[in-house]
Design an enzyme around this catalytic site. Structure first.
Site, PDB file in Angstrom:
ATOM      1  N   GLU A 182      25.910  19.509  82.084  1.00 17.90           N
ATOM      2  CA  GLU A 182      25.218  18.500  82.897  1.00 17.90           C
ATOM      3  C   GLU A 182      25.957  17.152  82.889  1.00 17.90           C
ATOM      4  OE1 GLU A 182      21.167  18.709  81.435  1.00 17.90           O
ATOM      5  OE2 GLU A 182      20.728  20.425  82.711  1.00 17.90           O
ATOM      6  N   GLU A 333      20.602  27.530  84.665  1.00 18.57           N
ATOM      7  CA  GLU A 333      19.507  27.509  83.689  1.00 18.57           C
ATOM      8  C   GLU A 333      18.192  27.408  84.453  1.00 18.57           C
ATOM      9  OE1 GLU A 333      19.878  24.172  81.042  1.00 18.57           O
ATOM     10  OE2 GLU A 333      21.969  24.599  80.583  1.00 18.57           O
TER      11      GLU A 333
HETATM   12  C1  GLA Z   1      19.134  21.151  79.927  1.00 16.53           C
HETATM   13  C2  GLA Z   1      20.331  21.560  79.098  1.00 16.53           C
HETATM   14  C3  GLA Z   1      20.054  22.675  78.147  1.00 16.53           C
HETATM   15  C4  GLA Z   1      18.700  22.519  77.522  1.00 16.53           C
HETATM   16  C5  GLA Z   1      17.644  22.457  78.586  1.00 16.53           C
HETATM   17  C6  GLA Z   1      16.236  22.365  78.049  1.00 16.53           C
HETATM   18  O1  GLA Z   1      19.102  21.675  81.170  1.00 16.53           O
HETATM   19  O2  GLA Z   1      21.436  21.896  79.892  1.00 16.53           O
HETATM   20  O3  GLA Z   1      21.055  22.661  77.162  1.00 16.53           O
HETATM   21  O4  GLA Z   1      18.672  21.358  76.768  1.00 16.53           O
HETATM   22  O5  GLA Z   1      17.869  21.319  79.368  1.00 16.53           O
HETATM   23  O6  GLA Z   1      15.277  22.354  79.047  1.00 16.53           O
END
Ligand code: GLA
Length: 695
Positions: A182, A333
């Site tokens: 991210e 994700e």
């Molecule tokens: C983000 C991160 C993950 C995790 C999630 C939890 O998207 O990329 O590593 O921390 O949030 O919701």
């Protein structure tokens, strides 16, 4: 194999023939998101083998395989395991994990671990840690603690990525790479190194201080700069030109941070391995169009947080991500029931996650990964949602994931070679978004909310929308709407006018055409360089303290939050809405004007309209532009998505309403989830149908 895939992609395009529209055929669709030799749509999870004894791995992978989960994303936070001491690398464990996954028919995406530099690194080289805007250096122990602009940190990133890509760049079980995580939420370091880089960047952009001073109008408030070293990093409110350039510099910093790793991976890895980044929908820390440019495709992390999925907003976020590269995408994700970071970490309803997974596919995702497989026994995210509990056995939610993964595996071939195809585009511009954020004028003005109201109204009719960069090629669209195109420099105006001259219909929303690319006011009234084409201009704008009535061809209703008083300037325009009795200034004045221009049309909507008016407006816009729904009428609460491929189209139907809904299809189709043919389908709440139409 790969060549034949490329060939298929290259030759694949679809013609929509419209007798009336002057606009060209849709662009070719690129589907780099489908991996040769793998199912066309995949499901997986973030798996962290480094957190568990190796003896446990097989059981995790066995459960994944049994559930038809086909992808693991690994290693993205494992730097201290990969390089336990400076220059001492250990990838054997990761290779064993990747190979074991492959034994269970699971492919791996390797994350570069640069969101979490190890303690030995930040301890020995504290200059790699970020300095916050209050001047404090962050401490080790979280993530995103490194400075993206630190040359030393970039050097360490390059070295670890070099090692990991040399090791896995030819591994047949590694299908691709995710850079960082991210992108540190676009956090910057407020240290001297960064400040100087910003000044150098400004120098490269403006060449002379006179030029910079002119574009930022620094004669205002004695802001004139006599040497580059005087220019600050903006903290809090500053000159709008400086603030916009700081955003551009953040984009540049994270893009070059990414490129540092992309270059190394490209050098060491097979071309078949993709490179992506996991973005975050409408997160606005940087401009996503340039940063996604060097990637194979974009991915995003789709979390609901508190509450329940808002199908319009989530669909819009998918379409935004698809528009970054005008290509299918991955959900790197998604939420396994609940998160741990929201104000209320409630659980998704039963069936909701399955609906979300299918919605992603409908909007052009080719992979959906849950975050995460199992929580580490300690660490900041101990009580985040999971698929497997702390005892190592599945939680009830896992059944829903596994049902959906089985469905993906069973019907995947219907989606092979397919992508969404739209006749309508919404334009998005980070510059416009930031310019409005910096000077909102009313707290209530929400440009993303306005984008969503256009999206909802137009998508209900068209059933497919692209969200693209304002500079994207537009010739394949019959209708292009830009709900808040505040920053509209001359070259962009030319681009839009060319689209209209060739037969397109351009709709502009409030606050459009006010600023240039330096965030300075244009020396024309809104919509700036489009005034002549529209044959009308904005006389005055008003932030509203209450709703005002409007009336006209789209019916009677209310304008709220923002209203612009339009004035005709040329013959041929048509006033579609006027304000009723309001503040005296606006009474009986035009609120919406449309005019034929070239072979097309420009429409300017000067107010934020209520839902019913938006609905009527969307009906008018789509009718005027010759847009037809991709499937046909469906009951309220049902979302239709369509993906098109050679000789086929496939529809995903989802019922977000609390009641059962019957959807009639235009003709009998193959209802692949239900394994039957049919011309109608009954959907329970959160129910999903996939209808394959072979032409
Ligand atoms: C983000 C991160 C993950 C995790 C999630 C939890 O998207 O990329 O590593 O921390 O949030 O919701």
């Amino acid at each position: 194999m790969f060549l034949s895939f490329l060939f298929r992609v290259a030759v694949f395009f679809i013609l929509i023939i419209s007798a009336t529209a002057q606009i060209a055929a849709p662009r070719p669709i690129s589907i780099s998101t489908q991996i040769p030799g793998q199912n066309a749509i995949l499901m997986g999870a973030a798996w962290y083998p480094e957190q568990w004894p190796e003896s446990r791995w097989e059981e995790d992978l066995r459960m994944m395989e049994a559930a038809d989960m086909k992808v693991v994303r690994v290693a993205e936070f494992a730097w201290s395991r990969m390089e336990p001491a400076e220059g001492r690398y250990d990838f054997d464990w990761l290779e064993r994990a990747i190979n074991l996954a492959a034994k269970h028919h699971i492919v791996s995406v390797v994350g570069t671990p640069t969101a979490t530099p190890p303690a030995w690194l930040t301890q020995k080289y504290p200059d790699t840690l970020r300095v916050e805007s209050n001047g404090q250096r962050v401490t080790h122990g979280n993530r995103a603690h490194a400075s993206p602009s630190s040359p030393r940190y970039r050097d360490f990133c390059r070295r670890i990525v070099e090692q990991v890509s040399m090791r896995f760049g030819h591994n047949p079980n590694v299908v691709g790479w995710q850079i960082d995580n991210e992108y540190g939420y676009a956090l910057m370091s407020y240290d001297e190194v960064t400040r100087q880089q910003f000044q150098d960047w400004l120098k490269a952009k403006y060449k002379t201080l006179d030029n910079l001073n002119a574009h930022w109008t620094t004669s205002y408030w004695s802001q004139t700069y006599d040497n580059w070293g005087e220019i600050p990093i903006p903290i809090g409110e500053h000159n709008p030109g400086l603030m916009l350039d700081w955003k551009h510099f953040i984009t540049y910093t994270w893009t070059s941070y990414q490129q540092n790793q992309v270059d190394v991976i490209r050098k060491n890895a097979d071309r078949r391995q993709f490179i992506t980044g996991n973005f975050m929908g409408f997160f606005d820390g940087f401009d996503h169009y340039p940063i996604t440019e060097p990637l194979t495709f974009a991915s995003w992390d789709d979390y609901v947080g508190s509450g329940h999925v808002d199908a319009d907003y989530n669909g819009l976020s998918h379409d935004l991500t698809r528009g970054f590269k005008r290509n299918n995408f991955w959900i790197m994700e998604t939420q396994p029931g609940a998160v741990n970071w929201s104000s209320l970490n409630n659980f998704l309803n039963r069936g909701e996650a399955r609906a979300m997974a299918w919605q992603a596919i409908g909007h052009g995702a080719d992979d959906v990964n849950y975050w995460q497989w199992r929580s580490a026994l300690n660490g900041q995210e101990e009580i985040h949602g999971v698929l497997v509990g702390s005892d190592g056995t599945p939680v009830p939610f896992f059944n829903e994931v596994s049902q959906t993964a089985h469905e993906f595996a069973r019907v995947e071939s219907s989606f092979r070679g397919t992508a969404p195809l739209s006749q309508v585009a919404l334009l998005y511009s980070y510059d416009s978004h930031w310019a409005i954020q910096f000077q909102k004028h009313t707290e209530k003005y929400n440009d993303i909310g306005l984008l969503k109201s256009y999206y909802r109204a137009l998508r209900q009719i068209s059933q497919s929308i692209d969200v693209v960069n304002a500079y994207a090629p537009l010739e394949s669209y019959k209708l292009v709407a830009a709900p808040s195109l505040n920053v509209l420099p001359k070259d962009l105006a030319e681009h839009l006018l060319e689209y209209v001259r060739n037969g397109g219909h351009l709709v502009l929303g409030p606050r459009s055409g006010m600023k240039d690319e330096f965030n300075a006011l244009l020396p024309q009234r809104q919509p700036g360089y489009l005034v002549d084409g529209l044959g009308a201009r904005v006389e005055q704008y008003y932030a509203l303290e209450k709703d005002f009535p409007v009336f006209g061809a789209w019916g009677n209703g209310l304008a709220s939050i923002w209203a612009e008083q339009l004035k005709s300037q040329a013959p041929g325009e048509q006033v579609l809405l006027k304000y009723g009795k309001s503040n005296g200034w606006l009474d009986d004045q035009p609120a919406v004007i449309t005019r034929a221009y070239g072979k097309g049309r420009i429409t300017y909507v000067g107010a934020v309209l209520d839902d019913n008016l938006m609905k009527n407006a969307a009906e008018w816009m789509t009718q005027t532009s010759g847009i037809t729904p991709v499937l046909g009428p469906v009951p309220d609460g049902v979302e239709v998505s369509r993906r098109v491929g050679p000789g086929k189209q496939v529809f995903v139907l989802i019922n977000y309403s609390p009641d059962i809904r019957r959807v009639k299809l235009p003709h009998s189709m193959n209802l692949v989830l239900d394994r039957k043919q049919g011309d109608a389908v009954d959907l329970p709440p959160y129910g999903v149908a996939v209808a394959l139409d072979n032409e």
